[in-house]
Design an enzyme around this catalytic site. Structure first.
Site, mmCIF file in Angstrom:
data_model
loop_
_atom_site.group_PDB
_atom_site.id
_atom_site.type_symbol
_atom_site.label_atom_id
_atom_site.label_comp_id
_atom_site.label_asym_id
_atom_site.label_seq_id
_atom_site.Cartn_x
_atom_site.Cartn_y
_atom_site.Cartn_z
ATOM 1 N N THR A 105 -21.439 -27.395 72.870
ATOM 2 C CA THR A 105 -21.195 -27.456 74.226
ATOM 3 C C THR A 105 -19.716 -27.268 74.746
ATOM 4 O O THR A 105 -18.866 -27.612 74.221
ATOM 5 C CB THR A 105 -21.458 -29.112 74.592
ATOM 6 O OG1 THR A 105 -22.715 -29.495 74.019
ATOM 7 C CG2 THR A 105 -21.468 -29.327 75.828
ATOM 8 N N LYS A 180 -27.242 -27.639 80.680
ATOM 9 C CA LYS A 180 -26.604 -28.708 79.699
ATOM 10 C C LYS A 180 -25.631 -29.704 80.917
ATOM 11 O O LYS A 180 -25.903 -30.811 80.852
ATOM 12 C CB LYS A 180 -26.137 -28.450 78.553
ATOM 13 C CG LYS A 180 -25.254 -29.317 77.910
ATOM 14 C CD LYS A 180 -25.607 -30.057 76.679
ATOM 15 C CE LYS A 180 -24.893 -30.854 76.191
ATOM 16 N NZ LYS A 180 -25.392 -31.796 75.329
ATOM 17 N N LYS A 255 -16.520 -35.850 77.451
ATOM 18 C CA LYS A 255 -16.223 -34.574 77.319
ATOM 19 C C LYS A 255 -17.173 -33.787 78.387
ATOM 20 O O LYS A 255 -16.792 -32.766 78.953
ATOM 21 C CB LYS A 255 -16.663 -34.230 75.781
ATOM 22 C CG LYS A 255 -16.647 -32.564 75.610
ATOM 23 C CD LYS A 255 -17.201 -32.106 74.486
ATOM 24 C CE LYS A 255 -17.380 -30.310 74.391
ATOM 25 N NZ LYS A 255 -18.032 -30.052 73.149
#
Ligand code: NAD
Length: 307
Positions: A105, A180, A255
């Site tokens: 990611t 995402k 994050k």
């Protein structure tokens, strides 16, 4: 590469919480894999799952048709691709037309940069971040959000199907990361909203079950409420029933929201909730929530409320 990519050797770089079980599933399916991770504990765990290990990333990549990365950040991915301190990166040691498949990611802009430098070096590039966590990685039930040219999507799909159950082609380079970051921004904001509503309900004398029974079937319905309910009781499988053991750790939500804020800033979107959720989760992670499920944010809200 490239018609061999789906059956050729996969260099699997980054065998941590997610990469370890994902590589194990490839091995279980009979795929040829060679792994590399600089951390000895990750190496031992991967070996125990039957993953053959190389002595360096370059060694792993030398015989590979696909370079699959599962790394902590975009900087890790770019450093590995390009090399650091004058040392050549993987783009320069890989055979021409190698498939660089990044499942980490990372920032959308970093994913687009990774794709641009891979293509410039004569390779192919796909971003395919995941959702589903360690449980999904172990069970082979991850969702992959894929940014790829159509022909590259068809090439990597059979590989991703060995590790996941939903493989969604979201668009070209960077689109997987974009999907995402948008999804997780919804998740972070909605978990805070659900948690605030439960604490407000407590103050107003509502039972958790009463609020759940109404909201789960009304316009407040969402995943944060009906699957990952932040109070114990209404959803017995939610982390709230096991003292907020993750699940999806607060550090990872913090994050992902930082990545969302970076994307909001680089696109100039006039968002307010995403950046606020990012601040809230940064504080949660810094104040002991890093290793707890992100639904533990409700305890912060309760603790900071007037008694
Ligand atoms: P992790 O820290 O457990 O694993 C990352 C691994 O990369 C470590 O073992 C590290 O030693 C290795 N590594 C670092 N530099 C390397 C290099 N140059 N070459 C090879 N290996 C290197 O992290 P994780 O939880 O497995 O997450 C990996 C990625 O997946 C992250 O981007 C994370 O945001 C994402 N993700 C994690 C989860 C989760 O639930 N853990 C869920 C979805 C997405």
């Amino acid at each position: 590469m490239s018609e061999n990519a789906a059956s050729g050797t996969i260099a699997f770089l980054g065998l941590g919480h997610m990469g370890g079980p994902m590589a194990a599933n490839l091995i279980k399916a009979g795929h040829s894999v060679v792994g590399y991770d600089p951390v000895p504990a990750a190496v031992e765990a991967a070996k125990a799952h039957g993953v053959p290990m190389a002595g360096s990333a370059a060694e792993a990549v030398a015989s590979a048709a696909v370079v699959l990365t599962m790394l902590p950040s975009g900087q890790h991915v770019l450093d590995l691709y390009r090399g650091v301190d004058g040392a050549g990166g993987l783009l320069s040691v890989a055979a021409p037309d190698t498939m660089f498949l990044d499942c980490s990611t990372i920032n959308v802009d970093e994913a687009r940069e990774a794709a641009a430098i891979a293509l410039e070096a004569g390779h192919r590039s796909v971003d395919a971040p995941v959702s589903g966590g360690v449980v999904g990685a172990e069970a082979g039930t991850l969702t992959f959000m894929v940014g790829a040219l159509p022909e590259d999507f068809e090439t990597v799909k059979p590989i991703l199907e060995l590790m996941g159950k939903r493989i969604v082609h979201c668009g070209e380079h960077g689109a997987g990361q974009a999907a995402k970051v948008c999804n997780n921004m919804i998740l972070g904001v909605s978990m805070i909203a659900v948690s605030e509503a439960f604490v407000l309900g407590e103050k107003l004398g509502l039972t958790h079950q009463a609020l759940f029974d109404v909201a789960a079937h009304a316009s407040g319905q969402c995943w944060a409420l009906t699957t990952n309910c932040p109070v114990p009781g209404p959803v017995p499988t939610s982390p709230a029933n096991r003292d907020y053991q993750p699940g999806f750790a607060g550090a990872l939500m913090a994050k992902d929201l930082r990545l969302a804020v970076n994307a909001l800033e680089s696109t100039g979107v006039a968002a307010q909730m995403g950046p606020l959720a990012s601040q809230i989760y940064d504080a949660f992670a810094a104040e002991g929530g890093a290793g707890r499920d992100f639904s533990g944010i409700i305890t912060d809200i309760r603790d900071k409320s007037a008694t």
